[in-house]
Design an enzyme around this catalytic site. Structure first.
Site, PDB file in Angstrom:
ATOM      1  N   TYR A  46       1.163  -1.284   0.022  1.00  0.00           N
ATOM      2  CA  TYR A  46      -0.108  -0.099  -0.501  1.00  0.00           C
ATOM      3  C   TYR A  46       0.762   1.019  -0.126  1.00  0.00           C
ATOM      4  CZ  TYR A  46      -3.445   3.292   1.013  1.00  0.00           C
ATOM      5  OH  TYR A  46      -4.986   4.568   0.805  1.00  0.00           O
ATOM      6  N   GLY A 101      -2.175   9.060   4.762  1.00  0.00           N
ATOM      7  CA  GLY A 101      -3.054   8.017   5.775  1.00  0.00           C
ATOM      8  C   GLY A 101      -3.414   6.692   6.342  1.00  0.00           C
ATOM      9  N   SER A 128      -3.710  14.037   8.167  1.00  0.00           N
ATOM     10  CA  SER A 128      -4.266  13.410   7.016  1.00  0.00           C
ATOM     11  C   SER A 128      -6.057  12.767   8.145  1.00  0.00           C
ATOM     12  CB  SER A 128      -3.845  11.744   7.247  1.00  0.00           C
ATOM     13  OG  SER A 128      -4.962  11.054   6.317  1.00  0.00           O
ATOM     14  N   TYR A 152     -10.460  15.727   3.111  1.00  0.00           N
ATOM     15  CA  TYR A 152     -10.521  14.695   1.905  1.00  0.00           C
ATOM     16  C   TYR A 152     -12.279  14.881   2.708  1.00  0.00           C
ATOM     17  CZ  TYR A 152      -7.098  11.570   0.868  1.00  0.00           C
ATOM     18  OH  TYR A 152      -6.297  11.565  -0.011  1.00  0.00           O
ATOM     19  N   THR A 178      -7.888  17.747  -0.426  1.00  0.00           N
ATOM     20  CA  THR A 178      -7.035  17.418  -1.475  1.00  0.00           C
ATOM     21  C   THR A 178      -8.022  16.966  -2.359  1.00  0.00           C
ATOM     22  OG1 THR A 178      -5.808  16.035   0.179  1.00  0.00           O
ATOM     23  CG2 THR A 178      -5.768  14.581  -1.945  1.00  0.00           C
ATOM     24  N   ARG A 187      -4.897   0.342  -9.041  1.00  0.00           N
ATOM     25  CA  ARG A 187      -3.188   0.165  -8.221  1.00  0.00           C
ATOM     26  C   ARG A 187      -2.936  -1.339  -7.449  1.00  0.00           C
ATOM     27  NH1 ARG A 187      -3.263   3.956  -2.387  1.00  0.00           N
ATOM     28  NH2 ARG A 187      -4.005   6.325  -3.971  1.00  0.00           N
ATOM     29  N   LYS A 260      -4.854  21.056  -2.674  1.00  0.00           N
ATOM     30  CA  LYS A 260      -3.790  19.609  -2.716  1.00  0.00           C
ATOM     31  C   LYS A 260      -4.105  19.256  -4.012  1.00  0.00           C
ATOM     32  CE  LYS A 260      -0.804  15.872  -0.356  1.00  0.00           C
ATOM     33  NZ  LYS A 260      -1.344  14.523  -0.959  1.00  0.00           N
ATOM     34  N   HIS A 284      -0.304  12.982  -5.431  1.00  0.00           N
ATOM     35  CA  HIS A 284       0.024  12.175  -4.933  1.00  0.00           C
ATOM     36  C   HIS A 284       0.467  11.023  -5.115  1.00  0.00           C
ATOM     37  CE1 HIS A 284      -4.448  11.587  -1.870  1.00  0.00           C
ATOM     38  NE2 HIS A 284      -3.276  10.397  -2.133  1.00  0.00           N
ATOM     39  N   ASP A 314       5.007  18.262  -3.122  1.00  0.00           N
ATOM     40  CA  ASP A 314       5.698  16.460  -3.230  1.00  0.00           C
ATOM     41  C   ASP A 314       5.081  15.919  -3.983  1.00  0.00           C
ATOM     42  OD1 ASP A 314       3.621  15.730  -3.057  1.00  0.00           O
ATOM     43  OD2 ASP A 314       2.673  16.012  -1.144  1.00  0.00           O
ATOM     44  N   GLY A 316       7.715  12.584  -4.997  1.00  0.00           N
ATOM     45  CA  GLY A 316       9.315  12.194  -5.384  1.00  0.00           C
ATOM     46  C   GLY A 316      10.243  12.366  -4.790  1.00  0.00           C
ATOM     47  N   VAL A 317      10.076  13.502  -3.695  1.00  0.00           N
ATOM     48  CA  VAL A 317      11.231  14.197  -2.512  1.00  0.00           C
ATOM     49  C   VAL A 317      12.111  12.873  -2.174  1.00  0.00           C
ATOM     50  CG1 VAL A 317      12.038  16.228  -1.243  1.00  0.00           C
ATOM     51  CG2 VAL A 317      10.061  16.379  -2.776  1.00  0.00           C
ATOM     52  N   ARG A 318      12.725  13.016  -2.380  1.00  0.00           N
ATOM     53  CA  ARG A 318      13.765  11.322  -1.477  1.00  0.00           C
ATOM     54  C   ARG A 318      15.080  11.663  -1.319  1.00  0.00           C
ATOM     55  NH1 ARG A 318       9.943  10.090  -1.838  1.00  0.00           N
ATOM     56  NH2 ARG A 318       8.386   8.374  -3.424  1.00  0.00           N
ATOM     57  N   GLY A 337       6.943  12.185   1.412  1.00  0.00           N
ATOM     58  CA  GLY A 337       6.051  11.262   1.614  1.00  0.00           C
ATOM     59  C   GLY A 337       6.707  10.146   2.675  1.00  0.00           C
TER      60      GLY A 337
HETATM   61  C1  FMN Z   1       0.471   5.092   1.918  1.00  0.00           C
HETATM   62  C2  FMN Z   1       0.596   7.005   1.652  1.00  0.00           C
HETATM   63  C3  FMN Z   1      -1.273   7.510   2.347  1.00  0.00           C
HETATM   64  C4  FMN Z   1      -1.593   8.953   1.850  1.00  0.00           C
HETATM   65  N1  FMN Z   1      -2.628   9.212   2.319  1.00  0.00           N
HETATM   66  C5  FMN Z   1      -2.852   9.872   2.284  1.00  0.00           C
HETATM   67  C6  FMN Z   1      -3.996  10.885   2.500  1.00  0.00           C
HETATM   68  O1  FMN Z   1      -4.446  10.645   3.641  1.00  0.00           O
HETATM   69  N2  FMN Z   1      -3.905  13.102   2.664  1.00  0.00           N
HETATM   70  C7  FMN Z   1      -3.465  13.512   1.232  1.00  0.00           C
HETATM   71  O2  FMN Z   1      -3.699  14.640   0.890  1.00  0.00           O
HETATM   72  N3  FMN Z   1      -2.349  12.446   1.145  1.00  0.00           N
HETATM   73  C8  FMN Z   1      -2.185  11.389   0.895  1.00  0.00           C
HETATM   74  N4  FMN Z   1      -0.971  10.929   0.675  1.00  0.00           N
HETATM   75  C9  FMN Z   1      -0.058  11.187  -0.721  1.00  0.00           C
HETATM   76  C10 FMN Z   1       1.262  12.316  -0.053  1.00  0.00           C
HETATM   77  O3  FMN Z   1       0.871  13.039   0.629  1.00  0.00           O
HETATM   78  C11 FMN Z   1       1.818  12.796  -0.914  1.00  0.00           C
HETATM   79  O4  FMN Z   1       1.602  13.551  -2.503  1.00  0.00           O
HETATM   80  C12 FMN Z   1       3.011  11.399  -2.175  1.00  0.00           C
HETATM   81  O5  FMN Z   1       3.658  10.881  -0.631  1.00  0.00           O
HETATM   82  C13 FMN Z   1       4.266  11.906  -2.090  1.00  0.00           C
HETATM   83  O6  FMN Z   1       4.641  10.882  -2.970  1.00  0.00           O
HETATM   84  P1  FMN Z   1       5.910  10.521  -2.623  1.00  0.00           P
HETATM   85  O7  FMN Z   1       5.662   9.854  -1.067  1.00  0.00           O
HETATM   86  O8  FMN Z   1       6.553   9.888  -3.369  1.00  0.00           O
HETATM   87  O9  FMN Z   1       7.004  11.815  -2.516  1.00  0.00           O
HETATM   88  C14 FMN Z   1      -0.134   9.578   0.557  1.00  0.00           C
HETATM   89  C15 FMN Z   1       0.858   9.133   0.230  1.00  0.00           C
HETATM   90  C16 FMN Z   1       0.920   7.461   0.898  1.00  0.00           C
HETATM   91  C17 FMN Z   1       2.203   7.030   0.084  1.00  0.00           C
HETATM   92  O1  173 Z   2      -3.618   5.692  -0.621  1.00  0.00           O
HETATM   93  C1  173 Z   2      -3.526   7.084  -0.476  1.00  0.00           C
HETATM   94  O2  173 Z   2      -2.572   7.946  -1.058  1.00  0.00           O
HETATM   95  C2  173 Z   2      -5.063   8.136   0.104  1.00  0.00           C
HETATM   96  O3  173 Z   2      -4.580   8.863  -0.172  1.00  0.00           O
HETATM   97  C3  173 Z   2      -6.316   7.436  -0.639  1.00  0.00           C
HETATM   98  C4  173 Z   2      -7.274   8.176   0.709  1.00  0.00           C
HETATM   99  C5  173 Z   2      -9.055   7.408   0.856  1.00  0.00           C
HETATM  100  C6  173 Z   2      -8.802   6.008  -0.589  1.00  0.00           C
HETATM  101  C7  173 Z   2      -8.008   6.005  -1.055  1.00  0.00           C
HETATM  102  C8  173 Z   2      -6.554   6.441  -1.190  1.00  0.00           C
END
Ligand code: FMN
Ligand code: 173
Length: 385
Positions: A46, A101, A128, A152, A178, A187, A260, A284, A314, A316-318, A337
């Site tokens: 995930y 999340g 989140s 959300y 968002t 996915r 966002k 995202h 955000d 891709g920042v590593r 992230g």
């Molecule tokens: C496991 C996971 C859960 C995420 N859940 C949310 C979320 O709840 N709300 C949201 O706006 N973005 C969510 N994101 C997106 C992150 O805020 C962010 O945009 C993203 O991780 C950036 O990409 P990167 O981690 O590859 O740098 C989630 C990302 C990941 C990896």
């Molecule tokens: O996984 C995620 O990136 C995410 O923000 C999300 C939130 C709700 C449903 C599925 C994905």
């Protein structure tokens, strides 16, 4: 003058002189590799996975390597200031925790551990909606460090309003809405495991503690876990929202609101013309739509259209250097992230703080090597390779 983030390096070498080497991995690749060995495979899939064949996710990170920083000598960058001003707050660092999340599925109390790291480091967290602890507790754990609530917006207006007012009352600095997750992207990793954490009842604390959600639940006639998940699923997606709804959001709160998921200059203008206070440029992390554009390639157009309004970024920042690249392109602050999520998996709060400290130290030392004393001086430092 800001904190001396580069001192983290010195501390590690000093420990080494006493025969102590770091227990936690150094750098993204090593952290991800270790996380792969300790995480539940479904949660790992995930976190690590993205949309389609994950081309956009890979392209997000790869695009940074086409941007090089020009070194400048004899500048006298003995002290660096990585501080930024955002919505009336002076922050020592330009990084922030992007909203994630599933922190509660990655580690026990993952949301609170991340908030505690935010408190420890002074690095803001965007909390989140999908959390294992209610937003009030997350805010309290972040202590004096400012932070944002990521919303959300549910398909029920009263629930949306309730969440916004709770965030306001809890002391958040602003609301991040968002826009790119009305539907869950395609996915393959999660589909193969038939796994979506929320459908197992994870990360729903903000709903379960909400009076409006509980009222809707009671009206449904059942409060068992399956009914909670059903109600959540019926409210989560809100795909009928349009630009017309911005005025309503604006009327809900006097807190700054950021959108966002904005990647285009046109949407940037529309958001700001619609009364929004800032832009959060992101795709995202390539989790939602494959076949996209690396987010960092979208940033310059967004910054130009934002015309001085804050632009968070955000995707891709590593590394600390990646953060500098985004800042050089005009980002006000840079979101981390997946790297901190892996830090959480391998070391809890200490792992989260280690990842952030490492990114900040690398950014600081790279500015020192390259002769940039502050973030303003970085503007225009990039060369496309
Ligand atoms: C496991 C996971 C859960 C995420 N859940 C949310 C979320 O709840 N709300 C949201 O706006 N973005 C969510 N994101 C997106 C992150 O805020 C962010 O945009 C993203 O991780 C950036 O990409 P990167 O981690 O590859 O740098 C989630 C990302 C990941 C990896
Ligand atoms: O996984 C995620 O990136 C995410 O923000 C999300 C939130 C709700 C449903 C599925 C994905």
């Amino acid at each position: 003058m800001g904190a001396n983030f580069g001192d983290y390096q010195l501390g590690i070498y000093m420990n080494g002189a006493q025969g102590v080497v770091p227990e936690l991995p150094m750098g993204f690749a090593a952290t991800e590799e270790l996380a792969q060995t300790v995480m539940d495979p479904r949660v790992l899939g995930y976190v690590a996975g993205g949309a389609g064949n994950e081309h956009t996710q890979r392209a997000n990170a790869a695009a940074f390597d086409r941007l090089g920083i020009m070194p400048r000598m004899l500048v006298g960058a003995a002290q660096r200031d990585l501080g930024i001003d955002m919505f009336g707050h002076r922050m020592p660092s330009p990084l922030f925790f992007a909203p994630v999340g599933v922190l509660g599925a990655v580690a026990d109390d993952g949301d609170l551990a991340t908030a505690a790291s935010s408190s420890e480091l002074g690095v803001p967290m965007v909390a989140s909606t999908l959390a294992s602890a209610p937003l009030e507790q997350v805010r309290a754990s972040a202590g004096g460090t400012p932070g944002f609530f990521q919303l959300y917006p549910p398909a029920d207006r009263e629930l949306t309003e309730s969440l916004v007012h709770r965030a306001e009352a809890a002391g958040y600095t602003g609301i991040v809405i968002t826009l790119d997750t009305w539907v869950n992207g395609w996915r393959p990793r999660d589909l193969s495991a038939a796994y979506l954490p929320m459908l197992s009842g994870q990360c729903l604390a903000n709903y379960l503690t909400d009076d409006r959600f509980r009222k809707l639940l009671a009206e449904q006639g059942s409060t068992d876990p399956a009914a909670v998940v059903m109600l959540w699923a019926s409210l989560f997606g809100n795909p009928t929202m349009t630009w017309e709804d911005l005025a309503w959001f604006r009327s809900l709160t006097s807190l700054p609101i950021l959108l966002k998921g904005i990647c285009s200059p046109e949407d940037t203008r529309r958001a700001l013309d619609g009364g929004m206070d800032g832009i959060y440029c992101s795709n995202h992390g390539g989790r939602q739509a494959n076949g996209g554009i690396p987010a960092i390639d979208c940033l310059p157009g967004v910054v130009e259209a934002a015309d001085g309004a804050p632009v968070l970024f955000d995707s891709g920042v590593r590394s600390g250097v990646d953060a500098l690249r985004a800042l050089a392109l005009g980002a006000t602050a840079v979101g981390i992230g997946r790297p901190y999520v892996y830090g959480l998996a391998v070391g809890g709060q200490a792992g989260v703080s280690h990842v952030m400290r490492s990114l900040l130290a690398e950014a600081d030392l790279t500015m020192a090597v390259n002769g940039y004393p502050d973030l303003a001086s970085l503007r225009g430092a990039l060369h496309r390779l």
